[in-house]
Design a protein around this motif. Structure first.
Motif, short mmCIF file in Angstrom:
data_model
loop_
_atom_site.label_atom_id
_atom_site.label_comp_id
_atom_site.label_asym_id
_atom_site.label_seq_id
_atom_site.Cartn_x
_atom_site.Cartn_y
_atom_site.Cartn_z
N ARG A 13 0.83 -1.21 0.00
CA ARG A 13 0.00 0.00 0.00
C ARG A 13 0.87 1.26 0.00
N ARG A 14 1.96 1.24 0.75
CA ARG A 14 2.87 2.39 0.77
C ARG A 14 3.51 2.60 -0.61
N LEU A 15 3.87 1.50 -1.25
CA LEU A 15 4.44 1.58 -2.59
C LEU A 15 3.43 2.15 -3.58
N MET A 16 2.18 1.74 -3.45
CA MET A 16 1.14 2.22 -4.35
C MET A 16 0.81 3.70 -4.12
N VAL A 17 0.88 4.14 -2.86
CA VAL A 17 0.70 5.57 -2.58
C VAL A 17 1.78 6.37 -3.30
N GLY A 18 3.02 5.87 -3.25
CA GLY A 18 4.11 6.53 -3.97
C GLY A 18 3.85 6.58 -5.46
N ALA A 19 3.34 5.49 -6.02
CA ALA A 19 3.03 5.46 -7.46
C ALA A 19 1.89 6.43 -7.78
N HIS A 46 0.13 8.60 6.55
CA HIS A 46 1.16 9.63 6.53
C HIS A 46 1.74 9.80 5.13
N ASP A 47 2.01 8.68 4.46
CA ASP A 47 2.55 8.75 3.09
C ASP A 47 1.56 9.46 2.16
N ALA A 48 0.28 9.14 2.31
CA ALA A 48 -0.74 9.78 1.47
C ALA A 48 -0.82 11.28 1.75
N ALA A 49 -0.76 11.65 3.02
CA ALA A 49 -0.80 13.08 3.38
C ALA A 49 0.42 13.81 2.82
N GLN A 50 1.59 13.18 2.89
CA GLN A 50 2.80 13.79 2.32
C GLN A 50 2.65 13.98 0.82
N ALA A 80 -7.05 15.09 10.87
CA ALA A 80 -6.20 15.92 11.73
C ALA A 80 -4.73 15.71 11.40
N GLU A 81 -4.33 14.46 11.23
CA GLU A 81 -2.93 14.16 10.89
C GLU A 81 -2.53 14.84 9.58
N ALA A 82 -3.42 14.78 8.59
CA ALA A 82 -3.10 15.37 7.29
C ALA A 82 -3.02 16.89 7.37
N PHE A 86 0.03 19.30 6.35
CA PHE A 86 -0.10 20.43 5.41
C PHE A 86 0.30 21.76 6.04
N LYS A 87 0.51 21.77 7.37
CA LYS A 87 0.88 22.99 8.10
C LYS A 87 -0.20 24.08 7.97
#
Length: 201
Positions: A13-19, A46-50, A80-82, A86-87
């Motif tokens: 899933r983390r790899l797919m978020v990167g893709a 977290h990866d998706a929010a980044q 909230a995490e996202a 996003f600051k």
């Protein structure tokens, strides 16, 4: 990518978020938002929010702020995490309200209402051409599937929530967003926020 995000193990899933982050399309944004809201793994959210942080379009920010009114703790936490990633500093007062587990921002917003808002913002039909034939593609939330990491709600199904005295995830989002740590002291958080310049976003 959608099926892997829906049902794959965390590393996949983390790899797919990167893709997915490599695609600037509305459909990619739509699905990254849902992953940031609802994936059960903090690392994947977290990866998706980044991945979304660089996009920061107004519709996306509005969707995450709207999700702070979700009655689902998981969805509220993801939002909230996202927003911390996003600051978005002007969300601090909303997060402070949510520090105590029995507090809400206003009338609850259902998952269906959130998904409908996403579809309106990011689900406009797109003209396509494949092998010389023209057609229309309708962007969809592909990461929500049965037997998936992010499970859809069945008609009439409700989410059973564990009652929290304090929302630690909200405190952690405030720390990430502000670089400060006032624990669960809502008054101290607001005093700090009110001392900041209005343009500190």
């Amino acid at each position: 990518i959608g099926s892997a995000l829906a049902a794959g193990p965390i590393d996949l899933r983390r790899l797919m978020v990167g893709a997915l982050s490599q695609f600037p399309s509305d459909e990619a944004t739509l699905n990254l938002i849902v992953v940031a809201w609802l994936d059960p793994a903090h690392e994947v959210r977290h990866d998706a929010a980044q991945a979304l942080a660089a996009r920061q379009d107004p519709d996306m920010i509005d969707a995450f702020r709207m999700a702070l009114r979700s009655p689902e703790e998981t969805l509220l936490t993801g939002a909230a995490e996202a927003l911390a990633e996003f600051k978005i500093r002007d969300v601090v007062p909303d997060l402070v309200v949510l520090l105590k587990g029995d507090r809400r921002l206003g009338p609850p917003v259902t998952r269906r209402a959130l998904f409908d808002a996403l579809q309106r913002a990011y689900g406009q039909p797109v003209p396509i051409e494949v092998a010389g034939r023209r057609g229309t593609h309708h962007p969809k939330i592909a990461v929500v599937a049965h037997n998936a990491a992010i499970r859809p709600l069945r008609p009439g199904q409700t989410i059973v929530q564990r009652r929290l005295e304090f929302r630690t995830a909200i405190q952690e989002a405030l720390i990430e967003l502000t670089g400060q740590n006032f624990g669960f002291d809502a008054k101290a958080w607001m005093q700090w926020h009110n001392r900041q310049k209005p343009d500190a976003n």
